[in-house]
Write a protein that holds these residues in place. Structure first.
Motif, PDB file in Angstrom:
ATOM      1  N   MET A 182       1.179  -0.665  -0.304  1.00 48.46           N
ATOM      2  CA  MET A 182      -0.223   0.073  -0.183  1.00 48.46           C
ATOM      3  C   MET A 182       0.710   1.130   0.019  1.00 48.46           C
ATOM      4  O   MET A 182       2.079   1.368   0.759  1.00 48.46           O
ATOM      5  CB  MET A 182      -0.493   0.163   1.100  1.00 48.46           C
ATOM      6  CG  MET A 182      -2.314   0.819   1.315  1.00 48.46           C
ATOM      7  SD  MET A 182      -3.264   0.706   2.473  1.00 48.46           S
ATOM      8  CE  MET A 182      -2.292   1.462   3.466  1.00 48.46           C
ATOM      9  N   ALA A 183       0.296   2.194  -0.503  1.00 49.44           N
ATOM     10  CA  ALA A 183       1.038   3.665  -0.544  1.00 49.44           C
ATOM     11  C   ALA A 183       1.063   4.388   0.805  1.00 49.44           C
ATOM     12  O   ALA A 183       0.023   4.232   1.321  1.00 49.44           O
ATOM     13  CB  ALA A 183       0.521   4.714  -1.608  1.00 49.44           C
ATOM     14  N   GLU A 184       2.189   4.847   1.014  1.00 51.36           N
ATOM     15  CA  GLU A 184       2.340   5.285   2.181  1.00 51.36           C
ATOM     16  C   GLU A 184       1.117   7.513   2.070  1.00 51.36           C
ATOM     17  O   GLU A 184       1.654   7.060   1.415  1.00 51.36           O
ATOM     18  CB  GLU A 184       3.806   6.324   2.592  1.00 51.36           C
ATOM     19  CG  GLU A 184       4.171   6.458   3.638  1.00 51.36           C
ATOM     20  CD  GLU A 184       5.716   6.339   4.118  1.00 51.36           C
ATOM     21  OE1 GLU A 184       6.343   7.505   4.403  1.00 51.36           O
ATOM     22  OE2 GLU A 184       5.301   5.573   5.209  1.00 51.36           O
ATOM     23  N   THR A 185       1.028   7.018   3.532  1.00 45.90           N
ATOM     24  CA  THR A 185       0.467   8.112   3.334  1.00 45.90           C
ATOM     25  C   THR A 185       0.868   9.966   3.432  1.00 45.90           C
ATOM     26  O   THR A 185       1.855   9.720   3.937  1.00 45.90           O
ATOM     27  CB  THR A 185      -0.550   8.460   4.296  1.00 45.90           C
ATOM     28  OG1 THR A 185      -1.182   6.927   4.956  1.00 45.90           O
ATOM     29  CG2 THR A 185      -1.923   9.604   5.043  1.00 45.90           C
ATOM     30  N   PRO A 186       0.337  10.488   2.502  1.00 46.91           N
ATOM     31  CA  PRO A 186       1.272  11.870   2.065  1.00 46.91           C
ATOM     32  C   PRO A 186       1.491  12.170   3.410  1.00 46.91           C
ATOM     33  O   PRO A 186       0.655  12.342   4.241  1.00 46.91           O
ATOM     34  CB  PRO A 186       0.454  12.294   1.020  1.00 46.91           C
ATOM     35  CG  PRO A 186      -0.301  11.672   0.353  1.00 46.91           C
ATOM     36  CD  PRO A 186      -0.529  10.047   1.756  1.00 46.91           C
ATOM     37  N   LEU A 187       2.948  13.060   3.235  1.00 44.12           N
ATOM     38  CA  LEU A 187       3.463  13.754   4.603  1.00 44.12           C
ATOM     39  C   LEU A 187       2.634  15.349   4.156  1.00 44.12           C
ATOM     40  O   LEU A 187       2.923  16.007   2.850  1.00 44.12           O
ATOM     41  CB  LEU A 187       4.711  14.037   4.032  1.00 44.12           C
ATOM     42  CG  LEU A 187       5.718  14.429   5.595  1.00 44.12           C
ATOM     43  CD1 LEU A 187       4.982  13.521   6.618  1.00 44.12           C
ATOM     44  CD2 LEU A 187       7.309  14.525   4.916  1.00 44.12           C
ATOM     45  N   TRP A 188       2.866  16.208   5.524  1.00 39.73           N
ATOM     46  CA  TRP A 188       1.926  17.769   4.862  1.00 39.73           C
ATOM     47  C   TRP A 188       2.581  18.141   6.068  1.00 39.73           C
ATOM     48  O   TRP A 188       3.399  17.619   7.198  1.00 39.73           O
ATOM     49  CB  TRP A 188       0.834  17.583   5.182  1.00 39.73           C
ATOM     50  CG  TRP A 188      -0.276  16.695   4.755  1.00 39.73           C
ATOM     51  CD1 TRP A 188      -0.123  15.884   4.193  1.00 39.73           C
ATOM     52  CD2 TRP A 188      -1.360  17.160   3.391  1.00 39.73           C
ATOM     53  NE1 TRP A 188      -1.846  15.205   3.745  1.00 39.73           N
ATOM     54  CE2 TRP A 188      -2.301  16.248   2.843  1.00 39.73           C
ATOM     55  CE3 TRP A 188      -1.777  18.958   3.205  1.00 39.73           C
ATOM     56  CZ2 TRP A 188      -2.698  16.220   1.868  1.00 39.73           C
ATOM     57  CZ3 TRP A 188      -2.124  18.485   1.771  1.00 39.73           C
ATOM     58  CH2 TRP A 188      -2.906  17.444   1.890  1.00 39.73           C
ATOM     59  N   GLU A 189       3.350  19.757   5.351  1.00 41.54           N
ATOM     60  CA  GLU A 189       4.097  20.345   6.260  1.00 41.54           C
ATOM     61  C   GLU A 189       2.760  21.383   7.151  1.00 41.54           C
ATOM     62  O   GLU A 189       2.469  21.722   6.117  1.00 41.54           O
ATOM     63  CB  GLU A 189       5.456  21.124   5.148  1.00 41.54           C
ATOM     64  CG  GLU A 189       5.496  20.937   4.946  1.00 41.54           C
ATOM     65  CD  GLU A 189       7.016  19.781   5.484  1.00 41.54           C
ATOM     66  OE1 GLU A 189       6.548  20.104   7.183  1.00 41.54           O
ATOM     67  OE2 GLU A 189       6.841  18.712   6.039  1.00 41.54           O
ATOM     68  N   VAL A 190       3.513  21.543   8.135  1.00 44.52           N
ATOM     69  CA  VAL A 190       2.085  22.516   8.835  1.00 44.52           C
ATOM     70  C   VAL A 190       2.115  23.914   9.774  1.00 44.52           C
ATOM     71  O   VAL A 190       3.767  23.944   9.728  1.00 44.52           O
ATOM     72  CB  VAL A 190       1.499  21.468  10.703  1.00 44.52           C
ATOM     73  CG1 VAL A 190       0.503  22.437  10.435  1.00 44.52           C
ATOM     74  CG2 VAL A 190       1.156  19.966   9.882  1.00 44.52           C
ATOM     75  N   PHE A 191       1.535  24.919   9.062  1.00 41.31           N
ATOM     76  CA  PHE A 191       1.566  26.469   9.774  1.00 41.31           C
ATOM     77  C   PHE A 191       0.589  27.125  10.499  1.00 41.31           C
ATOM     78  O   PHE A 191      -0.487  26.533  10.288  1.00 41.31           O
ATOM     79  CB  PHE A 191       2.189  27.231   8.097  1.00 41.31           C
ATOM     80  CG  PHE A 191       3.624  26.314   7.144  1.00 41.31           C
ATOM     81  CD1 PHE A 191       4.091  27.191   7.114  1.00 41.31           C
ATOM     82  CD2 PHE A 191       2.869  25.628   6.392  1.00 41.31           C
ATOM     83  CE1 PHE A 191       5.749  26.696   6.160  1.00 41.31           C
ATOM     84  CE2 PHE A 191       3.441  25.045   5.517  1.00 41.31           C
ATOM     85  CZ  PHE A 191       5.351  25.701   5.901  1.00 41.31           C
ATOM     86  N   ILE A 192       1.084  27.386  11.232  1.00 37.97           N
ATOM     87  CA  ILE A 192       0.320  27.784  12.334  1.00 37.97           C
ATOM     88  C   ILE A 192       0.366  29.179  12.606  1.00 37.97           C
ATOM     89  O   ILE A 192       1.762  29.756  12.716  1.00 37.97           O
ATOM     90  CB  ILE A 192       0.503  27.348  14.212  1.00 37.97           C
ATOM     91  CG1 ILE A 192      -0.428  25.775  13.364  1.00 37.97           C
ATOM     92  CG2 ILE A 192      -0.343  27.872  14.136  1.00 37.97           C
ATOM     93  CD1 ILE A 192      -0.024  24.436  14.651  1.00 37.97           C
ATOM     94  N   ARG A 193      -0.589  29.847  12.300  1.00 36.91           N
ATOM     95  CA  ARG A 193      -0.350  31.774  13.474  1.00 36.91           C
ATOM     96  C   ARG A 193      -0.781  31.954  14.056  1.00 36.91           C
ATOM     97  O   ARG A 193      -2.285  31.951  14.511  1.00 36.91           O
ATOM     98  CB  ARG A 193      -1.561  32.786  12.594  1.00 36.91           C
ATOM     99  CG  ARG A 193      -1.024  34.181  12.608  1.00 36.91           C
ATOM    100  CD  ARG A 193      -2.071  34.475  11.058  1.00 36.91           C
ATOM    101  NE  ARG A 193      -3.628  34.930  11.548  1.00 36.91           N
ATOM    102  CZ  ARG A 193      -4.547  34.553  10.768  1.00 36.91           C
ATOM    103  NH1 ARG A 193      -4.059  34.897   9.228  1.00 36.91           N
ATOM    104  NH2 ARG A 193      -6.401  34.166  11.055  1.00 36.91           N
ATOM    105  N   PRO A 194      -0.181  32.318  14.950  1.00 39.19           N
ATOM    106  CA  PRO A 194       0.189  32.321  16.600  1.00 39.19           C
ATOM    107  C   PRO A 194      -1.351  33.398  17.481  1.00 39.19           C
ATOM    108  O   PRO A 194      -2.078  32.729  17.511  1.00 39.19           O
ATOM    109  CB  PRO A 194       1.143  33.013  17.565  1.00 39.19           C
ATOM    110  CG  PRO A 194       2.388  32.485  16.698  1.00 39.19           C
ATOM    111  CD  PRO A 194       1.400  32.462  14.731  1.00 39.19           C
ATOM    112  N   ARG A 195      -1.061  34.602  16.379  1.00 36.75           N
ATOM    113  CA  ARG A 195      -2.431  35.357  16.292  1.00 36.75           C
ATOM    114  C   ARG A 195      -2.858  36.012  15.573  1.00 36.75           C
ATOM    115  O   ARG A 195      -1.771  36.443  14.485  1.00 36.75           O
ATOM    116  CB  ARG A 195      -2.719  35.933  18.003  1.00 36.75           C
ATOM    117  CG  ARG A 195      -1.776  36.635  18.162  1.00 36.75           C
ATOM    118  CD  ARG A 195      -1.300  37.722  19.350  1.00 36.75           C
ATOM    119  NE  ARG A 195      -0.482  38.601  18.997  1.00 36.75           N
ATOM    120  CZ  ARG A 195       1.228  38.031  20.194  1.00 36.75           C
ATOM    121  NH1 ARG A 195       1.301  36.952  20.281  1.00 36.75           N
ATOM    122  NH2 ARG A 195       1.690  39.363  20.130  1.00 36.75           N
TER     123      ARG A 195
END
Ligand SMILES: [Fe+2]
Ligand SMILES: [Fe+2]
Lengths: 93, 331
Positions: free
Chosen positions: A1-14
């Motif tokens: 089975m293919a590996e579940t894709p990787l995502w980069e996460v960005f967060i704005r604190p406020r």
């Protein structure tokens, strides 16, 4: 089975701040990536906005060519305000 | 939680002296190493192994505590324990993603764990028999993990250091909720206090073992310290932990199960500290090698979770693929 894709996460604190990279995670699609990002990276009010970007969509500069890439800015000191001499009498500028 | 002194590191590396010297100069200048930077193979391999073991420890560490979620004695305790176990899951995920920046895959790391090839902290191969064990784990096991992890926030490898900063921020509540459980038990009935003492008796020595073998027997420590993956030796961290914990046990009115434990003026460079009795390293190695009470259960539980979740992963990918082709068709 293919590996579940990787995502980069960005967060704005406020509001008023930029989104900042906080890490990555695996998810099958964008909707699940957003939900996982909420659970993994914002358990204590770390932000009010999340971006997720497929890791494969990111093009990065090559660390082996860091010198060539960023060297041209090194000798252009005339890009900085302190390069210019203004008499003190003129006041703050 | 929960890093333990790294087991079985292999810092061998085959680069030229010039390359290694240039790399060491960057480390000595306290520069952070980022994933795509040139690095010695031994540095990469040591980190993959250490971050992997650390991630697996967080994930397996959810099991002994998860065992008590349904039996927590109050809603307050249950909410706290659930939040703690969820944090440990998050810690595992931060760490897996840090390891992945070094070119290994999540699935590959999971397979190694399930095949019994990857190690995790041996502390989780002990059973959680009573509610007092949950208090003791928060107090001692998370406490030991904090000692180990705070210096890792300054690790030379950027993604590991950043993950550790997030983790350390979250750990302090883990230790405090554990100590609060112990305080409540120790102020309770005689039976409750006896339960607290029994849990301390069982978890004390395994907690000291979490720091790994003595420095003299820990061959890889020197290279890891030179590369600033590690900042303090196993024995230094263990000593800090003991000095912090013995007074906390006294405050609870509990007795650390070490008849040889005594205050020694000479320790810590003359500042004094608690000198502990001999640690049973045979027990440590037995548990590391798979003969702990819970080794088989832990891996079986992880394997069941992985196998039972297979259809979910497949369905999610199939759904994503279908939506992606649907979008293309609609355009
Ligand atoms: Fe923890
Ligand atoms: Fe943790």
């Amino acid at each position: 089975m293919a590996e579940t894709p990787l995502w980069e996460v960005f967060i704005r604190p406020r509001n008023g701040l930029a989104h900042k990279h906080v890490g990555s995670l695996h998810a099958a699609d964008a909707v699940m990536a957003l939900q996982a990002a909420r659970d993994v990276y914002t358990r204590r009010g770390e932000g009010n906005s999340v971006w997720v970007v497929p890791s494969v969509a990111i093009t990065a500069s090559d660390p082996d060519h860091t010198d060539e890439m960023f060297e041209p800015t090194g000798d252009k000191i005339y890009r900085h305000p302190t390069f210019y001499e203004i008499p003190e009498d003129v006041g703050h500028m | 939680m929960y890093s333990q002194g790294l087991i079985g590191a292999d810092g061998r590396t085959g680069e030229t002296e010039t390359f290694l010297a240039a790399f060491q100069a960057r480390i000595d200048a306290e520069e952070k190493i980022e994933p795509k930077d040139a690095m010695p193979e031994g540095y990469r391999r040591t980190l993959v192994r250490q971050i992997g073991q650390h991630a697996h420890s967080e994930i397996v560490g959810m099991l002994p505590e998860g065992n008590w979620v349904t039996r927590a004695p109050s809603l307050r305790r249950k909410a706290a324990l659930l939040a703690k176990v969820q944090d440990e899951g998050g810690h595992g995920l931060y760490l897996y993603s840090a390891a992945e920046t070094l070119g290994v895959t999540r699935d590959g790391m999971t397979e190694e764990l399930l095949a019994g090839k990857a190690k995790y902290s041996s502390i989780f191969n002990y059973p959680t028999l009573t509610w007092a064990d949950i208090g003791t784990i928060g107090w001692l096991v998370d406490g030991a993990a904090i000692m180990n992890q705070i210096p890792l926030c300054r690790c030379s490898f950027g993604p590991y250091a950043r993950a550790m900063i997030r983790i350390c921020k979250e750990e302090s509540f883990h230790q405090r909720q554990g100590y609060e459980i112990m305080l409540t038990l120790c102020r309770g009935t005689r039976a409750q206090k006896a339960m607290a003492q029994d849990a301390l008796d069982r978890w004390w020595w395994p907690s000291l073992m979490m720091f790994g073998p003595h420095d003299a027997e820990s061959s890889h420590t020197e290279q890891s310290m030179a590369w600033k993956i590690k900042r303090f030796s196993n024995d230094e961290l263990r000593q800090k932990f003991i000095d912090a914990t013995v007074p906390q046990a006294e405050y609870l009115g509990l007795k650390v199960p070490d008849p040889a434990m005594r205050w020694d003026e000479a320790l810590n460079g003359g500042k004094g500290g608690y000198r502990h009795g001999p640690i049973d390293w045979d027990e440590f190695w037995r548990v590391v090698k798979g003969e702990g009470v819970m080794n088989r259960d832990r891996i079986a539980a992880r394997k069941k979770a992985w196998d039972d979740g297979a259809w979910v992963r497949e369905a999610a990918l199939a759904h994503a693929a279908k939506r992606a082709t649907g979008k293309v068709a609609a355009e």
